[in-house]
Design a protein around this motif. Structure first.
Motif, short mmCIF file in Angstrom:
data_model
loop_
_atom_site.label_atom_id
_atom_site.label_comp_id
_atom_site.label_asym_id
_atom_site.label_seq_id
_atom_site.Cartn_x
_atom_site.Cartn_y
_atom_site.Cartn_z
N ILE A 66 0.84 -1.20 0.00
CA ILE A 66 0.00 0.00 0.00
C ILE A 66 0.88 1.25 0.00
O ILE A 66 0.60 2.22 -0.72
N CYS A 67 1.92 1.23 0.81
CA CYS A 67 2.85 2.37 0.83
C CYS A 67 3.46 2.61 -0.54
O CYS A 67 3.58 3.76 -1.00
N GLU A 68 3.85 1.53 -1.21
CA GLU A 68 4.46 1.66 -2.53
C GLU A 68 3.46 2.22 -3.54
O GLU A 68 3.81 3.08 -4.36
N ILE A 69 2.21 1.78 -3.46
CA ILE A 69 1.18 2.28 -4.39
C ILE A 69 0.91 3.76 -4.14
O ILE A 69 0.87 4.55 -5.09
N LEU A 70 0.75 4.15 -2.89
CA LEU A 70 0.49 5.56 -2.58
C LEU A 70 1.66 6.45 -2.99
O LEU A 70 1.46 7.61 -3.37
N SER A 71 2.86 5.91 -2.92
CA SER A 71 4.05 6.71 -3.26
C SER A 71 4.15 6.98 -4.76
O SER A 71 4.97 7.80 -5.18
N ARG A 72 3.35 6.32 -5.55
CA ARG A 72 3.35 6.58 -6.99
C ARG A 72 2.68 7.92 -7.32
O ARG A 72 2.82 8.43 -8.42
N ALA A 148 3.93 3.57 8.78
CA ALA A 148 4.70 2.48 8.19
C ALA A 148 5.28 2.87 6.84
O ALA A 148 6.19 2.21 6.35
N CYS A 149 4.76 3.95 6.25
CA CYS A 149 5.25 4.45 4.97
C CYS A 149 6.26 5.58 5.20
O CYS A 149 6.16 6.30 6.21
N PRO A 150 7.21 5.77 4.30
CA PRO A 150 8.08 6.95 4.39
C PRO A 150 7.24 8.22 4.31
O PRO A 150 6.48 8.42 3.36
N ALA A 151 7.36 9.08 5.31
CA ALA A 151 6.48 10.25 5.41
C ALA A 151 6.63 11.20 4.23
O ALA A 151 5.67 11.90 3.87
N ASP A 152 7.80 11.22 3.62
CA ASP A 152 8.02 12.15 2.51
C ASP A 152 7.59 11.58 1.17
O ASP A 152 7.73 12.24 0.14
N LYS A 153 7.05 10.36 1.18
CA LYS A 153 6.68 9.71 -0.08
C LYS A 153 5.17 9.63 -0.30
O LYS A 153 4.72 9.34 -1.41
#
Length: 319
Positions: A66-72, A148-153
């Motif tokens: 989910i983090c990777e998808i949102l970072s797109r 759990a996700c990088p805050a800047d991403k």
């Protein structure tokens, strides 16, 4: 089968497993269009049984995925009413891996709030909605270790726009979210509307058209032809005009900078007040969902209906 909530905070205390919510099966849907159709057509085998899409399964992503998808995306903007507030709350539960307080600003809670807004009760509209997390930047500022996700991403935000006509200050806030120059990553938009205008189809379409027009005016980089609203329902223009609109809409969806999803309201529960049973009951909701799906598609907006997936589920507030 794996419970993706196994490592979440308060997993055992809240007694919620991802397998209670969704029963995975094969095959997975081949693309987004088939997944949205399967999700809107799916349901439950029995009251409060795990939800299953129809025909093919959706992918239940891990928090890391989910983090990777949102970072797109440069920003994910959610626009709508209380249902959409629950959507953004659920996203925050996932990216904070916290079933107890993931949807709320627990970093500034009093002891009473920690008790009243715990587990499912964090979604209590009357007691806890004011403490809901409306943007991930607030989490990054006040409780960055919980992400759990990088805050800047990642950047997820909700603007509540519940009625049409939309107040000027709400449209101004939307404009403020959109930069005039094209960013490095696309923006994504999730819309939800209906009950606050009593399932008035035209009011909902006017609401959406106003938002689409405002978005393109504030950020022309979204698409020069992104909002191809049908100007007339005259039959004399025939199928050629409809084909042109459909072709433009398809180009807009595949262009990459204008992904949009409209979510229609969930099924009514047994506690729906009698005075709303006709105008907002399940018959009205089904007709509204079907009509909205057709109309938003003409505008290049994808649609996710939630009636089937919620009709046999227990509603927290009963409505």
């Amino acid at each position: 089968m794996i419970d993706t909530f196994a490592s979440y905070k308060y997993r055992n205390t809240c007694n919620i497993s991802s397998l209670d919510l969704h029963s995975p099966f094969a095959p997975l849907c081949a693309d987004r269009e088939s997944m949205l159709t399967a999700m809107a057509s799916g349901g439950r085998i029995g009251h409060d049984a795990p939800y299953m899409p129809r025909g093919c399964d959706m992918r239940w992503f891990s928090t890391e995925e989910i983090c990777e998808i949102l970072s797109r995306f440069e920003k994910v903007i959610i626009l709508g009413d209380s249902m959409m507030r629950h959507v953004v709350g659920s996203i925050n539960v996932l990216i904070r891996k916290d079933l107890g307080y993931g949807a709320v600003t627990d970093w500034n809670f009093s002891p009473e709030e920690r008790q009243d807004c715990f587990c499912n009760y964090q979604f209590n509209v009357k007691s806890c909605s004011v403490q809901g997390i409306f943007k991930t930047s607030d989490v990054a500022k006040n409780d960055p270790e919980s992400l759990a996700c990088p805050a800047d991403k990642i950047d997820v935000i909700i603007e509540q726009m519940i009625r049409f006509p939309i107040p000027t200050d709400e449209l101004d806030r939307l404009r403020g979210l959109l930069p005039p120059k094209k960013p490095a990553r696309p923006y994504a938009f999730i819309y939800g509307h209906g009950l606050w205008n009593n399932l008035d189809l035209q009011a909902t379409l006017d609401w959406l058209d106003t938002i689409l027009d405002t978005s393109v005016q504030a950020a022309p980089w979204l698409s020069s032809t992104s909002h191809s609203r049908p100007k007339s329902k005259s039959k004399s223009k025939g199928s050629r005009a409809a084909a042109i609109v459909a072709a433009k809409s398809e180009r807009d969806r595949t262009a990459g900078f204008w992904p949009r999803l409209f979510m229609t309201p969930n099924a009514a529960g047994k506690e729906k007040p009698d005075e709303w049973v006709v105008s907002q009951g399940n018959k009205a909701l089904m007709i509204f969902e079907e009509s909205v799906g057709v109309e938003v598609g003409r505008r290049g907006v994808e649609h996710l209906g939630t009636w089937n997936m919620t009709i046999q589920s227990n509603k927290f507030d009963g409505v």
